[in-house]
Design an enzyme around this catalytic site. Structure first.
Site, PDB file in Angstrom:
ATOM      1  N   TYR A 178       0.837  -1.204   0.000  1.00 47.66           N
ATOM      2  CA  TYR A 178       0.000   0.000   0.000  1.00 47.66           C
ATOM      3  C   TYR A 178       0.872   1.254   0.000  1.00 47.66           C
ATOM      4  O   TYR A 178       0.630   2.193  -0.763  1.00 47.66           O
ATOM      5  CB  TYR A 178      -0.914  -0.008   1.220  1.00 47.66           C
ATOM      6  CG  TYR A 178      -1.780   1.221   1.342  1.00 47.66           C
ATOM      7  CD1 TYR A 178      -2.787   1.477   0.419  1.00 47.66           C
ATOM      8  CD2 TYR A 178      -1.593   2.136   2.387  1.00 47.66           C
ATOM      9  CE1 TYR A 178      -3.590   2.600   0.523  1.00 47.66           C
ATOM     10  CE2 TYR A 178      -2.390   3.253   2.502  1.00 47.66           C
ATOM     11  CZ  TYR A 178      -3.380   3.484   1.572  1.00 47.66           C
ATOM     12  OH  TYR A 178      -4.169   4.605   1.671  1.00 47.66           O
ATOM     13  N   LYS A 186       1.031   4.326  -2.853  1.00 47.63           N
ATOM     14  CA  LYS A 186       0.784   5.734  -2.557  1.00 47.63           C
ATOM     15  C   LYS A 186       2.027   6.587  -2.818  1.00 47.63           C
ATOM     16  O   LYS A 186       1.911   7.751  -3.237  1.00 47.63           O
ATOM     17  CB  LYS A 186       0.303   5.904  -1.111  1.00 47.63           C
ATOM     18  CG  LYS A 186      -1.109   5.382  -0.887  1.00 47.63           C
ATOM     19  CD  LYS A 186      -2.105   6.048  -1.814  1.00 47.63           C
ATOM     20  CE  LYS A 186      -3.525   5.583  -1.577  1.00 47.63           C
ATOM     21  NZ  LYS A 186      -4.507   6.215  -2.488  1.00 47.63           N
TER      22      LYS A 186
END
Length: 276
Positions: free
Chosen positions: A149, A153
């Site tokens: 994740y 990002k």
């Protein structure tokens, strides 16, 4: 951009959480909203004179083409694009399923670029617009079991930094929301599928509880989606919106922690997640 203050806003991932709150906040502020979701039946309440509901899967090129065409037919323009659709994949980097990793990057990174590609020509033709990418403080600080994740990002933030000067000649602004903790169902979704690591063959079979703690981290000091949405709406509808919006629990603390020396940071995070 039009001379009046009313904006046409297209938002992805409006089923729940930040996307849903943003759609409601933009409508409340008097703007026209194209709210999209993979399951549009979950957001029919947003439909009305100033709201259009459309199905959209950001990993499907045909879905993107159809949704953008429908949005333009309905409103004639798109002034603000909010790339919000995304999710968090939790698990150890050395054992993460590669297909899961590909889906993470397809949704959180490639999908954003695909939709941006579809909208930028229209914004350039009308003389301007604003692209808002919902990022995360996780882009600055990767924790154990959150590497996929965080990587997605970080890629989103850097792509936004490259995009900003590229589209500036066309009057288009690029805003990154560096979101901290927000009180949504995000942690519940992130924790799904962790039982696979309880298998005796996993090196991390004794650390599944720590993975669940990582999935639940965004509950700490969490801001309500409505408060976050109203702050974002106020800033991105300015004539000169900021390049970065820091909002949500830990939005300012996490970057400071990320400045610690890497070995010290690894020791601290390893201790927190039971990785002795």
């Amino acid at each position: 951009m039009t001379a009046d203050r009313t904006r046409v806003v297209m938002i992805t991932g409006c089923s729940t959480g930040i996307g849903r709150a943003l759609a409601e906040a933009f409508l409340e502020a008097g703007h026209r909203v194209v709210a999209t979701a993979r399951r549009p039946e979950s957001i029919t309440v947003l439909e009305g004179e100033r709201g259009l509901i459309l199905p959209l899967d950001v990993t499907d090129g045909e879905s993107i083409e159809t949704a953008t065409a429908e949005a333009l037919r309905w409103a004639g323009r798109i002034d603000i694009l909010v790339n919000n659709a995304g999710y968090a994949l939790v698990g150890p980097v050395s054992e993460i399923d590669l297909d899961d990793l590909r889906r993470q990057l397809e949704t959180n990174v490639v999908g954003v670029v695909a939709l941006t590609r579809a909208i930028v020509p229209q914004m350039a033709a009308q003389g301007g617009g604003c692209i808002v990418n919902i990022g995360s403080v996780s882009s600055l600080l990767a924790t154990p079991f959150g590497g996929a994740y965080s990587a997605s990002k970080a890629a989103l933030h850097l792509l936004s930094d490259a995009l900003r000067p590229e589209v500036r000649p066309f009057g288009i602004n690029v805003v990154v929301v560096r979101a901290g903790a927000v009180a949504t169902e995000f942690p519940v979704a992130a924790a799904k599928g962790l039982d696979r690591y309880r298998d005796p063959s996993s090196l991390y079979r004794d650390h599944v509880d720590a993975m669940e703690d990582r999935a639940a981290m965004s509950k700490n000091l969490a801001m309500s989606p409505a408060d976050l949405a109203h702050r974002i709406v106020e800033k991105v509808t300015r004539a000169n919106p900021p390049a970065v919006i820091k909002v949500g629990g830990g939005a300012r603390l996490v970057p400071a922690v990320a400045l610690l020396p890497k070995r010290a940071l690894a020791w601290m995070l390893g201790r927190k997640f039971g990785l002795r």
